[in-house]
Design a protein around this motif. Structure first.
Motif, PDB file in Angstrom:
ATOM      1  N   UNK A 172       0.841  -1.202   0.000  1.00  0.00           N
ATOM      2  CA  UNK A 172       0.000   0.000   0.000  1.00  0.00           C
ATOM      3  C   UNK A 172       0.878   1.254   0.000  1.00  0.00           C
ATOM      4  N   UNK A 173       1.969   1.242   0.757  1.00  0.00           N
ATOM      5  CA  UNK A 173       2.879   2.391   0.807  1.00  0.00           C
ATOM      6  C   UNK A 173       3.541   2.601  -0.554  1.00  0.00           C
ATOM      7  N   UNK A 174       3.965   1.512  -1.203  1.00  0.00           N
ATOM      8  CA  UNK A 174       4.556   1.629  -2.542  1.00  0.00           C
ATOM      9  C   UNK A 174       3.557   2.232  -3.523  1.00  0.00           C
ATOM     10  N   UNK A 175       2.336   1.773  -3.460  1.00  0.00           N
ATOM     11  CA  UNK A 175       1.293   2.291  -4.344  1.00  0.00           C
ATOM     12  C   UNK A 175       1.067   3.780  -4.081  1.00  0.00           C
ATOM     13  N   UNK A 176       1.056   4.170  -2.812  1.00  0.00           N
ATOM     14  CA  UNK A 176       0.847   5.570  -2.457  1.00  0.00           C
ATOM     15  C   UNK A 176       2.023   6.419  -2.947  1.00  0.00           C
ATOM     16  N   UNK A 177       3.235   5.915  -2.858  1.00  0.00           N
ATOM     17  CA  UNK A 177       4.411   6.638  -3.336  1.00  0.00           C
ATOM     18  C   UNK A 177       4.303   6.880  -4.839  1.00  0.00           C
ATOM     19  N   UNK A 178       3.903   5.848  -5.565  1.00  0.00           N
ATOM     20  CA  UNK A 178       3.737   5.997  -7.016  1.00  0.00           C
ATOM     21  C   UNK A 178       2.691   7.060  -7.337  1.00  0.00           C
ATOM     22  N   UNK A 179       1.585   7.053  -6.610  1.00  0.00           N
ATOM     23  CA  UNK A 179       0.539   8.056  -6.838  1.00  0.00           C
ATOM     24  C   UNK A 179       1.071   9.467  -6.569  1.00  0.00           C
ATOM     25  N   UNK A 180       1.812   9.629  -5.474  1.00  0.00           N
ATOM     26  CA  UNK A 180       2.341  10.947  -5.127  1.00  0.00           C
ATOM     27  C   UNK A 180       3.387  11.428  -6.135  1.00  0.00           C
ATOM     28  N   UNK A 181       4.201  10.491  -6.647  1.00  0.00           N
ATOM     29  CA  UNK A 181       5.179  10.876  -7.665  1.00  0.00           C
ATOM     30  C   UNK A 181       4.480  11.357  -8.934  1.00  0.00           C
ATOM     31  N   UNK A 182       3.429  10.673  -9.343  1.00  0.00           N
ATOM     32  CA  UNK A 182       2.662  11.085 -10.521  1.00  0.00           C
ATOM     33  C   UNK A 182       2.030  12.449 -10.284  1.00  0.00           C
ATOM     34  N   UNK A 183       1.435  12.632  -9.107  1.00  0.00           N
ATOM     35  CA  UNK A 183       0.803  13.908  -8.779  1.00  0.00           C
ATOM     36  C   UNK A 183       1.834  15.037  -8.741  1.00  0.00           C
ATOM     37  N   UNK A 184       2.991  14.780  -8.175  1.00  0.00           N
ATOM     38  CA  UNK A 184       4.055  15.775  -8.111  1.00  0.00           C
ATOM     39  C   UNK A 184       4.512  16.154  -9.521  1.00  0.00           C
ATOM     40  N   UNK A 185       4.696  15.164 -10.378  1.00  0.00           N
ATOM     41  CA  UNK A 185       5.105  15.410 -11.760  1.00  0.00           C
ATOM     42  C   UNK A 185       4.060  16.265 -12.482  1.00  0.00           C
ATOM     43  N   UNK A 186       2.777  15.935 -12.284  1.00  0.00           N
ATOM     44  CA  UNK A 186       1.703  16.700 -12.926  1.00  0.00           C
ATOM     45  C   UNK A 186       1.684  18.137 -12.422  1.00  0.00           C
ATOM     46  N   UNK A 187       1.849  18.326 -11.132  1.00  0.00           N
ATOM     47  CA  UNK A 187       1.832  19.676 -10.576  1.00  0.00           C
ATOM     48  C   UNK A 187       3.022  20.510 -11.056  1.00  0.00           C
ATOM     49  N   UNK A 188       4.178  19.895 -11.176  1.00  0.00           N
ATOM     50  CA  UNK A 188       5.353  20.624 -11.645  1.00  0.00           C
ATOM     51  C   UNK A 188       5.165  21.113 -13.079  1.00  0.00           C
ATOM     52  N   UNK A 189       4.534  20.290 -13.906  1.00  0.00           N
ATOM     53  CA  UNK A 189       4.358  20.654 -15.307  1.00  0.00           C
ATOM     54  C   UNK A 189       3.100  21.494 -15.537  1.00  0.00           C
ATOM     55  N   UNK A 190       2.212  21.557 -14.614  1.00  0.00           N
ATOM     56  CA  UNK A 190       0.997  22.354 -14.761  1.00  0.00           C
ATOM     57  C   UNK A 190       1.258  23.830 -14.470  1.00  0.00           C
ATOM     58  N   UNK A 191       2.239  24.121 -13.680  1.00  0.00           N
ATOM     59  CA  UNK A 191       2.563  25.490 -13.299  1.00  0.00           C
ATOM     60  C   UNK A 191       3.339  26.132 -14.441  1.00  0.00           C
ATOM     61  N   UNK A 192       2.910  27.330 -14.843  1.00  0.00           N
ATOM     62  CA  UNK A 192       3.645  28.055 -15.885  1.00  0.00           C
ATOM     63  C   UNK A 192       4.830  28.748 -15.242  1.00  0.00           C
TER      64      UNK A 192
END
Length: 99
Positions: free
Chosen positions: A65-85
């Motif tokens: 479950x922790x590994x799955x949560x880490x993967x989700x957070x990494x994806x979310x972090x990547x999306x947030x970094x690229x969403x910001x102009x």
């Protein structure tokens, strides 16, 4: 005289037969005590193994479950970094005429 039956119907034993009988009974009691002890040890170890297996399974579930949560957070972090102009750095303020 061996096997002589007493008046009440009980067998009379010789001294050697009584000695052998006691030795056999004592040996049987010792054997029985060891067998019971082995059974108790077996049950105790079986219960302990089940506890360890359940604990291991719980930890495995938590780790996955922790590994799955880490993967989700990494994806979310990547999306947030690229969403910001990207923002231009602020221009330097020219305040020389102020004084």
């Amino acid at each position: 005289m061996k096997g002589f039956v007493h008046i009440e119907g009980t067998c009379m034993m010789t001294a050697q037969e009584r000695k052998d009988f006691r030795r056999v009974q004592k040996s049987r009691e010792i054997w029985k005590k060891r067998a019971v002890s082995r059974g108790e040890d077996r049950r105790r170890l079986k219960d302990r193994r089940q506890e360890v297996d359940h604990s291991r399974e719980a930890w495995r579930t938590r780790a996955l479950a922790a590994e799955h949560r880490i993967e989700e957070l990494e994806i979310e972090n990547h999306q947030l970094k690229h969403a910001v102009t990207p923002v231009r750095p602020p221009a330097a303020i020219d305040n020389t005429h102020f004084f």
